[in-house]
Every structure is written in structure tokens, then in C-alpha cells.
Enzyme design. Structure first.
Site, short mmCIF file in Angstrom:
data_model
loop_
_atom_site.label_atom_id
_atom_site.label_comp_id
_atom_site.label_asym_id
_atom_site.label_seq_id
_atom_site.Cartn_x
_atom_site.Cartn_y
_atom_site.Cartn_z
N ASP A 104 0.85 -1.20 0.00
CA ASP A 104 0.00 0.00 0.00
C ASP A 104 0.88 1.24 0.00
OD1 ASP A 104 -3.22 0.50 0.95
OD2 ASP A 104 -1.82 2.19 1.07
N ILE A 105 0.48 2.23 -0.79
CA ILE A 105 1.30 3.44 -0.92
C ILE A 105 1.26 4.30 0.35
CG2 ILE A 105 -0.42 5.03 -1.92
CD1 ILE A 105 1.75 5.68 -4.07
N ASN A 122 -12.68 -3.34 2.73
CA ASN A 122 -13.60 -2.20 2.80
C ASN A 122 -14.54 -2.28 1.60
OD1 ASN A 122 -12.29 -1.16 5.10
ND2 ASN A 122 -10.79 -0.08 3.84
N GLY A 170 -15.85 2.53 3.70
CA GLY A 170 -14.61 3.30 3.55
C GLY A 170 -13.82 2.94 2.31
N GLN A 171 -14.47 2.29 1.34
CA GLN A 171 -13.75 1.91 0.12
C GLN A 171 -13.49 3.15 -0.74
OE1 GLN A 171 -15.66 -1.17 -2.17
NE2 GLN A 171 -14.01 -1.27 -3.67
N HIS A 230 -10.29 -5.28 -3.28
CA HIS A 230 -8.94 -5.51 -2.77
C HIS A 230 -9.01 -5.94 -1.31
CE1 HIS A 230 -10.03 -1.25 -2.44
NE2 HIS A 230 -9.36 -1.22 -1.30
N HIS A 275 -6.98 -5.94 2.14
CA HIS A 275 -5.86 -5.36 2.89
C HIS A 275 -5.28 -6.42 3.81
CE1 HIS A 275 -6.83 -0.93 2.31
NE2 HIS A 275 -8.02 -1.44 2.06
P1 5GP Z 1 -9.69 1.37 0.34
O1 5GP Z 1 -9.77 2.67 1.09
O2 5GP Z 1 -10.40 1.47 -1.00
O3 5GP Z 1 -10.10 0.16 1.12
O4 5GP Z 1 -8.15 1.12 0.06
C1 5GP Z 1 -7.47 1.66 -1.01
C2 5GP Z 1 -6.01 1.61 -0.66
O5 5GP Z 1 -5.27 1.81 -1.85
C3 5GP Z 1 -5.58 2.69 0.33
O6 5GP Z 1 -5.03 2.08 1.48
C4 5GP Z 1 -4.55 3.50 -0.46
O7 5GP Z 1 -3.48 3.92 0.34
C5 5GP Z 1 -4.12 2.53 -1.54
N1 5GP Z 1 -3.71 3.17 -2.77
C6 5GP Z 1 -4.36 4.16 -3.44
N2 5GP Z 1 -3.69 4.50 -4.55
C7 5GP Z 1 -2.58 3.69 -4.60
C8 5GP Z 1 -1.50 3.58 -5.51
O8 5GP Z 1 -1.41 4.28 -6.53
N3 5GP Z 1 -0.55 2.66 -5.23
C9 5GP Z 1 -0.62 1.85 -4.13
N4 5GP Z 1 0.35 0.97 -3.96
N5 5GP Z 1 -1.63 1.95 -3.23
C10 5GP Z 1 -2.59 2.85 -3.47
#
Ligand code: 5GP
Length: 116
Positions: A33-34, A89, A95-96, A102, A104
Site C-alpha cells: 500500500d502506498i 472495505n 470506507g472503500q 482488494h 488489505h
Molecule cells: P480502500 O480505502 O479502497 O479500502 O483502500 C485503497 C487503498 O489503496 C488505500 O489504502 C490506499 O493507500 C491505496 N492506494 C491508493 N492508490 C494507490 C496507488 O497508486 N498505489 C498503491 N500501492 N496503493 C494505493
């Protein structure tokens, strides 16, 4: 049924933008994760563009199992011997923020419960 539209994760799967990829097979990709929320924070994504868990269908039965077994494998390879958390999420209230399913994997510290 809603398919994932083009997202940042589709671009990562196609190698159009960089990511720190830790695992890949014909069905799934795992990358760091970034914005990590724990010392280990890895995302496992299906290559099939399913937008959210709520959009998964019975035909995705085996794929969903594969994502969990991939999460287990990636967690082991990351050295998370003391446990870890797996989170999906889903939708706005969940919180998606990226509309490509995906998983986590969070670990490397004691995680609190309940989540916010
Ligand atoms: P969500 O909030 O949808 O459950 O999780 C999305 C996740 O994707 C977040 O934790 C966010 O930091 C990660 N993310 C968003 N953009 C990028 C990206 O460009 N590269 C990587 N490696 N992670 C990303």
C-alpha cells in the site's frame, strides 16, 4: 452486476504505473500500500475487475477463495508470525476509496479493535 471501471489498480496490474509488487499469479496481484497504516500493509487484488465485494457473483466463488489463500501466503512471506488483520472495505460506508476489489493485509504491530 457492476464491473470495476478503470482504476489505479487496473493500471498497476497492467504495469502502467509502478508499485512494489510482492506476489503475482494468473488470478491475483499483491503489492505494498502506498500509504501504509501498519509496518506491513499489502493489498491483494484480483486481476478480474470486480468493483466491490458486493459485486462478486457465485461464479467468483473460487476466485474469492484464491484471494484469501493468497493473503495467507503473502502474510507468511512477509513474516507476520504473530498474526495480522485482513480487511475488505466495501462501498461508501465501508470506507472503500478504490473501486476495484482488494484485500488489505495489515500487520507488524498490535492492531486495535473496533475500527473507527
Ligand atoms: P480502500 O480505502 O479502497 O479500502 O483502500 C485503497 C487503498 O489503496 C488505500 O489504502 C490506499 O493507500 C491505496 N492506494 C491508493 N492508490 C494507490 C496507488 O497508486 N498505489 C498503491 N500501492 N496503493 C494505493
Amino acid at each position: 452486476m457492476s464491473e470495476a471501471t478503470e482504476t489505479i489498480f487496473s493500471k498497476i496490474i497492467r504495469r502502467e504505473i509502478p508499485a512494489d509488487i510482492v506476489y503475482e499469479d494468473n488470478l491475483a496481484l499483491a503489492f505494498k500500500d502506498i500509504h501504509p497504516q501498519a509496518p506491513v500493509h499489502i493489498l491483494v487484488v484480483p486481476k478480474k475487475p470486480i468493483a466491490t465485494l458486493a459485486d462478486a457473483q457465485s461464479e467468483d466463488h473460487a476466485l474469492l477463495g484464491h484471494l484469501f489463500l493468497t493473503a495467507k501466503r503473502v502474510a507468511e512471506e512477509a513474516g507476520l508470525k504473530n498474526g495480522y488483520r485482513v480487511v475488505i472495505n466495501t462501498g461508501d460506508d465501508g470506507g472503500q476509496t478504490v473501486d476495484h476489489l482488494h484485500v488489505h493485509i495489515l500487520g507488524g504491530r498490535k492492531l486495535s479493535w473496533p475500527p473507527g
